[in-house]
Motif scaffolding. Structure first.
Motif, PDB file in Angstrom:
ATOM      1  N   GLU A  86      17.250 -36.176  79.162  1.00  0.00           N
ATOM      2  CA  GLU A  86      16.186 -35.601  79.982  1.00  0.00           C
ATOM      3  C   GLU A  86      16.313 -36.182  81.384  1.00  0.00           C
ATOM      4  OE1 GLU A  86      11.358 -36.025  80.244  1.00  0.00           O
ATOM      5  OE2 GLU A  86      12.313 -36.097  78.278  1.00  0.00           O
ATOM      6  N   TRP A  87      16.372 -35.343  82.396  1.00  0.00           N
ATOM      7  CA  TRP A  87      16.534 -35.772  83.782  1.00  0.00           C
ATOM      8  C   TRP A  87      15.162 -36.099  84.355  1.00  0.00           C
ATOM      9  CZ3 TRP A  87      21.175 -36.559  86.014  1.00  0.00           C
ATOM     10  CH2 TRP A  87      21.193 -36.817  87.390  1.00  0.00           C
ATOM     11  N   ARG A  88      15.006 -37.316  84.902  1.00  0.00           N
ATOM     12  CA  ARG A  88      13.735 -37.720  85.483  1.00  0.00           C
ATOM     13  C   ARG A  88      13.960 -38.311  86.864  1.00  0.00           C
ATOM     14  NH1 ARG A  88      10.699 -41.112  80.721  1.00  0.00           N
ATOM     15  NH2 ARG A  88      10.703 -39.456  79.166  1.00  0.00           N
ATOM     16  N   ASP A  89      13.022 -38.052  87.772  1.00  0.00           N
ATOM     17  CA  ASP A  89      13.008 -38.695  89.082  1.00  0.00           C
ATOM     18  C   ASP A  89      12.008 -39.835  89.017  1.00  0.00           C
ATOM     19  OD1 ASP A  89      14.870 -37.025  90.336  1.00  0.00           O
ATOM     20  OD2 ASP A  89      13.322 -35.486  90.627  1.00  0.00           O
ATOM     21  N   LEU A  90      12.456 -41.048  89.345  1.00  0.00           N
ATOM     22  CA  LEU A  90      11.612 -42.233  89.261  1.00  0.00           C
ATOM     23  C   LEU A  90      11.374 -42.814  90.643  1.00  0.00           C
ATOM     24  CD1 LEU A  90      13.407 -43.974  86.269  1.00  0.00           C
ATOM     25  CD2 LEU A  90      11.381 -42.539  86.199  1.00  0.00           C
ATOM     26  N   SER A  94      11.736 -48.930  90.110  1.00  0.00           N
ATOM     27  CA  SER A  94      11.018 -48.893  88.842  1.00  0.00           C
ATOM     28  C   SER A  94      11.859 -49.563  87.777  1.00  0.00           C
ATOM     29  CB  SER A  94      10.742 -47.449  88.416  1.00  0.00           C
ATOM     30  OG  SER A  94       9.828 -46.863  89.276  1.00  0.00           O
ATOM     31  N   TYR A  96      12.224 -49.985  83.594  1.00  0.00           N
ATOM     32  CA  TYR A  96      11.832 -49.465  82.293  1.00  0.00           C
ATOM     33  C   TYR A  96      12.400 -50.381  81.224  1.00  0.00           C
ATOM     34  CZ  TYR A  96       9.838 -45.157  83.977  1.00  0.00           C
ATOM     35  OH  TYR A  96       9.031 -44.246  84.582  1.00  0.00           O
ATOM     36  N   GLY A 100      11.131 -47.227  77.019  1.00  0.00           N
ATOM     37  CA  GLY A 100      10.899 -46.238  78.048  1.00  0.00           C
ATOM     38  C   GLY A 100       9.555 -46.365  78.741  1.00  0.00           C
ATOM     39  N   ARG A 102       6.909 -47.699  81.376  1.00  0.00           N
ATOM     40  CA  ARG A 102       7.041 -48.182  82.757  1.00  0.00           C
ATOM     41  C   ARG A 102       6.439 -49.574  82.873  1.00  0.00           C
ATOM     42  NH1 ARG A 102       5.010 -48.265  87.833  1.00  0.00           N
ATOM     43  NH2 ARG A 102       6.364 -47.518  89.488  1.00  0.00           N
TER      44      ARG A 102
END
Length: 113
Positions: A86-90, A94, A96, A100, A102
């Motif tokens: 899954e592509w995520r912008d953080l 950040s 992890y 997963g 935060r």
């Protein structure tokens, strides 16, 4: 390297199993050699396919592959990883943990080893 191991295995099966057993008419042992030759050939073809660079990445995927993954996996393996990921912008900096969740932002302590 596994590629060379497969190539040497095919040569060894040919010269030390298939050819001698053909001339002595030992067809049962030769049958096992044919089976192992076929399995190694199949795996060798898979290795050639895996190492071919006929993959297309988006600009972000190409950047991620070149920055972090190119030392550890082939482009095709990375493409399979992207299919299930899954592509995520953080946010910047950040951190992890393994589950997963935060753990803060700029002032977060480094993860425990």
């Amino acid at each position: 390297d596994v590629l060379w191991l497969r190539i040497w295995a095919l040569g060894g099966i040919s010269f030390f199993n298939l050819i001698p057993n053909y001339f002595t008419r030992n067809y049962v042992t030769m049958g096992w050699g044919v089976l192992f030759f076929g399995l190694n050939s199949y795996q060798l073809l898979n290795l050639f396919y895996e190492r071919s660079n006929v993959t297309t990445f988006s600009e972000e995927e190409e950047w991620a592959y070149e920055q972090k993954f190119h030392k550890y996996m082939t482009p095709r393996c990375f493409q399979r990883l992207l299919a299930i990921a899954e592509w995520r912008d953080l946010p910047a900096k950040s951190i992890y943990n393994q589950s997963g969740a935060r753990r803060g932002g700029d002032d977060a302590p480094p993860p425990a080893a």
